[in-house]
Write an enzyme that holds these catalytic residues in place. Sequence first.
Site, short mmCIF file in Angstrom:
data_model
loop_
_atom_site.label_atom_id
_atom_site.label_comp_id
_atom_site.label_asym_id
_atom_site.label_seq_id
_atom_site.Cartn_x
_atom_site.Cartn_y
_atom_site.Cartn_z
N GLN A 126 11.76 47.65 -45.60
CA GLN A 126 11.75 47.67 -44.14
C GLN A 126 10.98 48.87 -43.61
OE1 GLN A 126 12.26 45.87 -41.61
NE2 GLN A 126 12.82 44.16 -42.92
N SER B 186 17.49 47.32 -32.86
CA SER B 186 16.98 46.02 -33.31
C SER B 186 18.01 45.32 -34.19
CB SER B 186 15.69 46.24 -34.11
OG SER B 186 15.35 45.08 -34.82
N GLY C 141 18.42 49.64 -39.14
CA GLY C 141 19.31 49.31 -40.25
C GLY C 141 20.57 48.56 -39.87
N ALA C 142 21.19 48.90 -38.74
CA ALA C 142 22.49 48.30 -38.41
C ALA C 142 22.29 46.85 -37.95
CB ALA C 142 23.18 49.11 -37.32
N ASP C 143 22.81 45.93 -38.75
CA ASP C 143 22.67 44.50 -38.43
C ASP C 143 23.96 43.74 -38.73
OD1 ASP C 143 22.74 44.63 -41.13
OD2 ASP C 143 21.08 43.23 -41.46
N LYS D 234 16.60 29.59 -38.82
CA LYS D 234 16.48 30.53 -39.92
C LYS D 234 17.82 30.61 -40.64
CE LYS D 234 15.29 35.19 -41.22
NZ LYS D 234 14.91 36.53 -40.74
N ARG E 284 8.51 40.29 -39.32
CA ARG E 284 8.97 40.14 -37.93
C ARG E 284 9.80 41.33 -37.49
NH1 ARG E 284 14.68 40.17 -38.14
NH2 ARG E 284 15.55 38.07 -38.02
#
Lengths: 311, 311
Positions: A134, A285, A213-215, A63, A106
Amino acid sequence: MWYYPDPSPGLDIPEVNAAVEEAFAEHARGHVQMPPKVYITFDTGDFRTMPAYIPSLGIAGVKIVNVHPANPLQHIPTVMALLVILDPATGTPVAILNATGLTDLRTGASGAIAAKYLAPSRTVTLGLVGSGRQAAAQVDAIAAELEITRLRVWSRTEKHAALFCRRYAAMDCSTATLKQVCACDVIVTTTPSREPVILSEWVAEGTHINAIGADAPGKQELDPGLLTRARVFVDDPPQAIHSGEINVPIEKGLFSPEQIAGTIGEVVLGRKKRESHGEITIFDSTGLAIQDLAIAGIAMKNRNRVMLEFP
Amino acid sequence: MWYYPDPSPGLDIPEVNAAVEEAFAEHARGHVQMPPKVYITFDTGDFRTMPAYIPSLGIAGVKIVNVHPANPLQHIPTVMALLVILDPATGTPVAILNATGLTDLRTGASGAIAAKYLAPSRTVTLGLVGSGRQAAAQVDAIAAELEITRLRVWSRTEKHAALFCRRYAAMDCSTATLKQVCACDVIVTTTPSREPVILSEWVAEGTHINAIGADAPGKQELDPGLLTRARVFVDDPPQAIHSGEINVPIEKGLFSPEQIAGTIGEVVLGRKKRESHGEITIFDSTGLAIQDLAIAGIAMKNRNRVMLEFP
């Protein structure tokens, strides 16, 4: 080699959720290959490269996804994604998918699986912090696993929350204050915040929270005091420590990696679970390449595709 | 977004060599982003994901390339590659290139740049160990930088060497023993060997060697004794230590990373050079994502392309 310009509309959400659940289980069994995401940074954003392989599904690929927060000013999406799928037996590229919509699906599915196993009950009130794409993906996916009796929505821009509620009117949806949102059985946070939005004192015993949200390093949505009150599950420990909800509290010494209760894969396998009605559970997540691969396996049944000459 | 099904035929080799030279220079200046290659392994091969960004060329993207050694039994190439190119300003995918042919060109170009700076003279005899696609790419690219007066070719299968010489008859090409090949001014090795093919005693003072074949842990083509007699330049130290010609000797304690004389980028910038007529120089090429990106910038001028709907 096939190109799929728009493979997400019409996908069956229960099937998508089940595929992501299976990917999490394989991850917990140690049966997947998924090196850490690799970041390339630009002045105006970044892109991440995420290769992976799920032998049980016979699917491998990469990806490629960007995050450019100022894009909407030019009417370009902040996040766009491609998936390149290879045949494990020969390494031949077999498909390229526009994965922008699949990314929402996903991520929605991961929240749905967490809520399915960790929510305090099968019938829940659902509170949303953030009302963008989201948030919608989370509601759609969770609705396939739990009965949602009420939706409470907060957005920094109240108009956005009101528009969201018009779309989800069938679910008794209304705009709300952050405190009211936090009174729901399940809370989903989907903001790009770099400061806590949810205070610990607003959250009652027994609540489940999907922290979506935190990525990226520096992002956080929850009061660190809430993390230490709760049991925190993650999708992938190294990735969560690097860029998930727990990254800032770890950086500041307010949370430690040893406090992670387990992975969502371990929850799916029944190795870890909600242990009491009163406990607060959090799912942090960050998004795994194996979720994208699992969905690609379904999305490639789409007939809207273009044959590309290769090699 | 454009797809380029076959962008390598007709590319101007001097232009390709110059682009790769500029990428090496930018690498030595510390002006590129290029995280280590990420490997995913299968029962029958592997694939590597190689993201990078060259700000001076305004180009960013990811190369995805497999290695499946048994593929030719099914009439499928061992190595196939795709390049995905993104716009640094917005992260939008702008192009996907079939990069199988480009991979040969960029590897040829790296050998040509090394020979241009490190060969003992501008007019050389060239010895080839291995006579496959990579050998041809090396000859084509080196011929754009140096005058080749004679070609000597060894292959494990002598018929292949003879066929190669028919193709390069204009360069006084003949098949030869390994010892005869090693008497040339410049030697190029392009085999997938896991044992040394070239003995140190066969190589005279003043020779330059392009060691191209070793690109994965366990592969090697040169006598470790030759490495310690020579000055060894690499494309990227971490990658060379992991999977280049020096990986096995380092693993066995016969060579140490401190003995690396410098990078090819430092050579291009003039910070490092051949220091005497008699010294043996070796270029250990592993292949860098920035080489692919540099060539993509040229290949995207090709008009044989297909518009793909995105997003």
